[in-house]
Design an enzyme around this catalytic site. Structure first.
Site, PDB file in Angstrom:
ATOM      1  N   THR A  36     -68.915 -47.685 -56.013  1.00 17.23           N
ATOM      2  CA  THR A  36     -68.816 -47.698 -57.467  1.00 17.23           C
ATOM      3  C   THR A  36     -70.069 -48.353 -58.024  1.00 17.23           C
ATOM      4  O   THR A  36     -70.698 -49.171 -57.358  1.00 17.23           O
ATOM      5  CB  THR A  36     -67.556 -48.458 -57.930  1.00 17.23           C
ATOM      6  OG1 THR A  36     -67.484 -48.450 -59.356  1.00 17.23           O
ATOM      7  CG2 THR A  36     -67.569 -49.901 -57.453  1.00 17.23           C
TER       8      THR A  36
ATOM      9  N   THR B 145     -65.847 -46.815 -61.791  1.00 14.61           N
ATOM     10  CA  THR B 145     -65.189 -45.760 -61.014  1.00 14.61           C
ATOM     11  C   THR B 145     -63.996 -46.330 -60.244  1.00 14.61           C
ATOM     12  O   THR B 145     -64.084 -47.391 -59.633  1.00 14.61           O
ATOM     13  CB  THR B 145     -66.173 -45.147 -60.004  1.00 14.61           C
ATOM     14  OG1 THR B 145     -67.262 -44.573 -60.704  1.00 14.61           O
ATOM     15  CG2 THR B 145     -65.488 -44.070 -59.163  1.00 14.61           C
TER      16      THR B 145
END
Length: 304
Positions: free
Chosen positions: A202, A151
């Site tokens: 993330t 991400t």
């Protein structure tokens, strides 16, 4: 003034943030612009972001994105959005133009059309992306998946002290259609508060969302912790999993002084810049396992 991004591939985005921030641009505008440039580059799709990202198990690219301003904690997000190469721009429109904060699936696509975005075919989203098409073919033939949860998270602090955070991902490769992880969820994948700072996460979103780490990091900074000590709440997450190895998670945080902090359960490169430096730096956070207890400036903290 400062900026930070998750993973090494965020370096050009953080460099873009640096240029725009020093030119006097607003934090929200610069985060949207820098994020969209990465999303719309099919080459960075291999990092599970935007155009060229890995499709779901039916071969369709579905993207999640969110943006949050520290000022008034305004928020906008989209999830399972198909056919838009720059989902963060749609998330920004949700924040600015919609009475709602979060739109998903067909509703997000309809809103994007209403706002003048071109909704492309799935073939167009995957054109010139041999990494995605090859990996999907291997998945169909051998049930071989792709490792990684890359991400993209960006945080920007502008000259006026405004702080904004944004995230974008195409999600777990070959996921179930409609699956949404932590990234676009406020408090999980991102959180910001003016006069305090912002954080983004993330990793394995299906696990991360259970802990709301971005919210907790910002609250620890609000009560006096520096970003690095605030990110140390990962110790408690690791302990609470009761496993020999924690799931993949990386945290980065930025306070309004321009200080940066990070913690991770894996080797986690991130990029950052502040006004004391004329260039963007990359640092790698070593795995925080087994957990090492830190004194968070006298704060008592426990994940419950």
């Amino acid at each position: 003034m400062a900026a930070v991004g998750t993973w090494a591939f965020s370096e050009p985005a953080v460099e873009r943030l640096r240029c725009l921030i020093t030119a006097g641009c607003n934090a929200t505008d610069v985060v949207e612009e820098a994020m969209a440039e990465i999303e719309d580059d099919s080459e960075t799709g291999r990092h599970i972001v935007g155009r060229g990202g890995f499709p779901n198990r039916e071969g369709v690219v579905e993207c999640d994105a969110a943006i949050m301003e520290g000022t008034d904690r305004r928020f906008g997000a989209v999830a399972a959005l198909r056919g838009v190469g720059c989902p963060v721009r749609v998330a920004r429109r949700v924040m600015d133009q919609s009475p709602h904060s979060f739109l998903v699936g067909e509703g997000a696509v309809a809103f994007a059309r209403e706002q003048g975005f071109t909704v492309e075919s799935n073939e167009s989203m995957l054109v010139h992306t041999p990494h995605s098409t090859k990996a999907y073919q291997e998945f169909l033939e051998q049930q071989q998946s792709v490792r990684g949860h890359d991400t993209l998270g960006l945080i920007a602090l502008d000259k006026m002290g405004n702080i904004t955070v944004a995230v974008s991902t195409s999600g777990v490769p070959f996921k179930h259609p409609g699956r949404v992880g932590d990234s676009p969820l406020p408090g999980c994948g991102l959180y910001a508060e003016r006069m305090v700072g912002a954080a983004t996460a993330t990793g394995d979103g299906d696990k991360i969302m259970c802990f709301c780490p971005s919210f907790h990091v910002v609250q620890l900074m609000k009560h006096g912790a520096c970003p690095n000590d605030a990110c140390a709440l990962l110790d408690d997450i690791i302990k609470s999993t009761s496993t020999d190895k924690c799931f993949e998670i990386g945290l980065v945080a930025l306070n309004v002084k321009g200080d940066v902090g990070a913690a991770s359960s894996v080797d986690f490169p991130f990029t950052y810049w502040n006004q004391e430096n004329n260039f963007v730096k990359t640092s790698t956070q070593a795995p925080q396992f087994p957990p090492k207890r830190r004194n968070v400036q006298g704060l008592k903290w426990a994940m419950t």
